[in-house]
Design an enzyme around this catalytic site. Sequence first.
Site, mmCIF file in Angstrom:
data_model
loop_
_atom_site.group_PDB
_atom_site.id
_atom_site.type_symbol
_atom_site.label_atom_id
_atom_site.label_comp_id
_atom_site.label_asym_id
_atom_site.label_seq_id
_atom_site.Cartn_x
_atom_site.Cartn_y
_atom_site.Cartn_z
ATOM 1 C CB CYS A 114 36.089 -9.916 27.194
ATOM 2 S SG CYS A 114 34.707 -8.791 27.021
ATOM 3 C CG HIS A 251 36.567 -8.960 22.615
ATOM 4 N ND1 HIS A 251 35.519 -10.179 22.315
ATOM 5 C CD2 HIS A 251 36.948 -8.253 23.548
ATOM 6 C CE1 HIS A 251 34.654 -8.686 23.618
ATOM 7 N NE2 HIS A 251 35.808 -8.410 24.087
ATOM 8 C CG ASN A 281 32.647 -6.251 24.098
ATOM 9 O OD1 ASN A 281 32.358 -7.693 24.437
ATOM 10 N ND2 ASN A 281 32.906 -6.139 25.108
#
Length: 324
Positions: A114, A251, A281
């Site tokens: 990520c 993020h 996500n």
Amino acid sequence: MTIRAVVRGVGHYLPARVVPNAEFETRLDTTDEWIRTRTGIERRHFAAEGETTSDLGAKAAEAALADAGLAAADLDAIVLATSTADLTFPAAATMVQQKIGMTNGFAFDVQAVCAGFVFALANANALIQSGQARRVLVIGAETFSRILDFEDRGTCVLFGDGAGAVVLEAAEGKGTAADRGILATDLHSDGSYRDLLYVDGGVSTTGTAGQVRMQGNQVFRHAVEKLAETAHAALDKAGLSGADVDWIVPHQANLRIIAATAQRMQVPMERVVVTVQDHGNTSAASIPLALSVGKARGQIKEGDLIVTEAIGGGLSWGAVVLRW
Ligand code: UT7
């Protein structure tokens, strides 16, 4: 004179299929209410059968090139952040290179889960500042739907597919925080946290792709602590503080993490680009997606000071401060 890596264009691509939270209610012990209140996620996109990470990345790349008014032949390099490449090799970046018709330069993938786009931006910045490339296409692209365990309610409701891209170009700056372009980067990893977030398969272990495993509340704890720390460290390196920030582009994993980080940075939520409700996500794709959507919404404008920050498997985390 200081060479700066300036954003010339941005773009994104989302697969057509939208999956609302309600779809998970029918086959798992979960609710739309739980997902919304614990994560902020309302829907996510899933790639169609046969649609790969490099397909998504190439579409985002074409959008970013169009925004920059540039052609593939104008690029020197592609840096693509992903944990869900089409094949074990070659790099998905080379597949994007072929799909957009670029035959010159070089292309490689970055794997920091990520945090991948932040790591890719820092690498592209280093290529530009060291004179190895003048124009670099930086992509975050993922098909996380392919590595989800759809029986595990603790992970499968969280992730989505998508891609975003920026074109960076070398420009002369004065070496001050008033320059456009990347002003500072801050990267970290600590492999002792491997078991908090990982995929339980791979080439040299099981020979399979594996599925995502996560101790969500442990990752949450590290995220809240480490994201504000790395954002502050990057701002410090640029000689700036939270008061100078026009937009945090975080993020997009969990609205509660995004809000807690903004609070620790003393930046109000009105100055945070939030897309988690629509994308879930998307791992390495989430920051370039949010940059592209933020610009399209009219939030991000030329000259704005932006802080991106991300954490993911590894653990790996970091931040980039840039003036748009
Ligand atoms: O992008 C990479 C980095 N990843 C992240 O940043 C993710 C970080 N973690 C998170 O976002 C959150 O920890 C989660 C959203 C994953 C979980 O939220 P939480 O508030 O930390 O919940 P929890 O894991 O402590 O679980 C609380 C309860 C548990 O039930 P019990 O043991 O209290 O009975 C879970 O089993 O919620 C349960 N639960 C669910 N319930 C309904 C977990 N997932 C679900 C679900 N639906 N989908």
